[in-house]
Design a protein around this motif. Sequence first.
Motif, PDB file in Angstrom:
ATOM      1  N   ALA A  31       0.803  -1.223   0.000  1.00 49.76           N
ATOM      2  CA  ALA A  31       0.000   0.000   0.000  1.00 49.76           C
ATOM      3  C   ALA A  31       0.832   1.267   0.000  1.00 49.76           C
ATOM      4  N   LEU A  32       0.185   2.337  -0.416  1.00 50.19           N
ATOM      5  CA  LEU A  32       0.694   3.677  -0.165  1.00 50.19           C
ATOM      6  C   LEU A  32       0.043   4.104   1.133  1.00 50.19           C
ATOM      7  N   CYS A  33       0.820   4.603   2.077  1.00 52.84           N
ATOM      8  CA  CYS A  33       0.261   5.075   3.336  1.00 52.84           C
ATOM      9  C   CYS A  33       0.303   6.595   3.334  1.00 52.84           C
ATOM     10  N   ALA A  34      -0.855   7.196   3.591  1.00 50.58           N
ATOM     11  CA  ALA A  34      -0.972   8.646   3.574  1.00 50.58           C
ATOM     12  C   ALA A  34      -1.024   9.245   4.974  1.00 50.58           C
ATOM     13  N   SER A 126      -6.341  10.934   6.286  1.00 51.25           N
ATOM     14  CA  SER A 126      -5.461  11.863   7.001  1.00 51.25           C
ATOM     15  C   SER A 126      -4.436  12.514   6.088  1.00 51.25           C
ATOM     16  N   ARG A 127      -4.654  12.424   4.790  1.00 47.88           N
ATOM     17  CA  ARG A 127      -3.715  13.034   3.837  1.00 47.88           C
ATOM     18  C   ARG A 127      -3.726  14.548   3.992  1.00 47.88           C
ATOM     19  N   PRO A 132      -1.300  14.393  -3.419  1.00 57.02           N
ATOM     20  CA  PRO A 132      -1.714  14.034  -4.778  1.00 57.02           C
ATOM     21  C   PRO A 132      -2.760  12.917  -4.750  1.00 57.02           C
ATOM     22  N   ALA A 133      -3.852  13.147  -5.414  1.00 52.43           N
ATOM     23  CA  ALA A 133      -4.943  12.168  -5.445  1.00 52.43           C
ATOM     24  C   ALA A 133      -4.685  11.110  -6.509  1.00 52.43           C
ATOM     25  N   ASP A 157     -11.788  12.969  -3.505  1.00 53.90           N
ATOM     26  CA  ASP A 157     -11.918  14.218  -2.743  1.00 53.90           C
ATOM     27  C   ASP A 157     -12.216  13.989  -1.257  1.00 53.90           C
ATOM     28  N   GLY A 158     -12.113  12.725  -0.789  1.00 53.54           N
ATOM     29  CA  GLY A 158     -12.221  12.429   0.624  1.00 53.54           C
ATOM     30  C   GLY A 158     -13.606  12.137   1.152  1.00 53.54           C
TER      31      GLY A 158
END
Length: 173
Positions: A31-34, A126-127, A132-133, A157-158
């Motif tokens: 994963a990418l962790c934000a 929590s980004r 960057p989306a 957009d969350g």
Amino acid sequence: DSADWPWQRVGKCLCGDCTVTVPTSAPLFNALCACTYCRRNAGLTAPVQEVAFPFSSVKVTGETISYVAGRVAARLHCAGCGSALCSRAEPANFASVYPVLFNTEGSGKLDVEIFGPPELCVFYGSRGEDFPASNKLPLFADLPTQFGGSGKMLTVDGKEIPAPAGAAAAPAS
């Protein structure tokens, strides 16, 4: 006895005093962790790629220092050079390693060739505002349910969306 473990992938810190060893089996997730903690830990505003394995299958050797950040993660660093080695989420029973540790000089392989590309984004909720989306990965507010999270998914957009059937499960690579 470490001879009984199926270790084959070994990463190291900058000074080489610490190693991180993981099995060649498929990770629990890639994963990418934000989350703020991972981004600060890496000194980045961008997401951090983490590959998670069962807690008991990640072996760290060498002198380390650790601290607890956030609700659940103990972060291990090399005591000599300070390199981030892994995060251990004990209640969820997994440890996340950083693919950059496994990019051995002269191997000719990039981190993503060793573990593959990320398959989801965790802690997207929590980004930062300038984060960057990505609309190509499933975006989780925290973690998928099987790893101790809510399983809630978000739009780019969350905004919260219902998880599609089977999406809360981490894809296998």
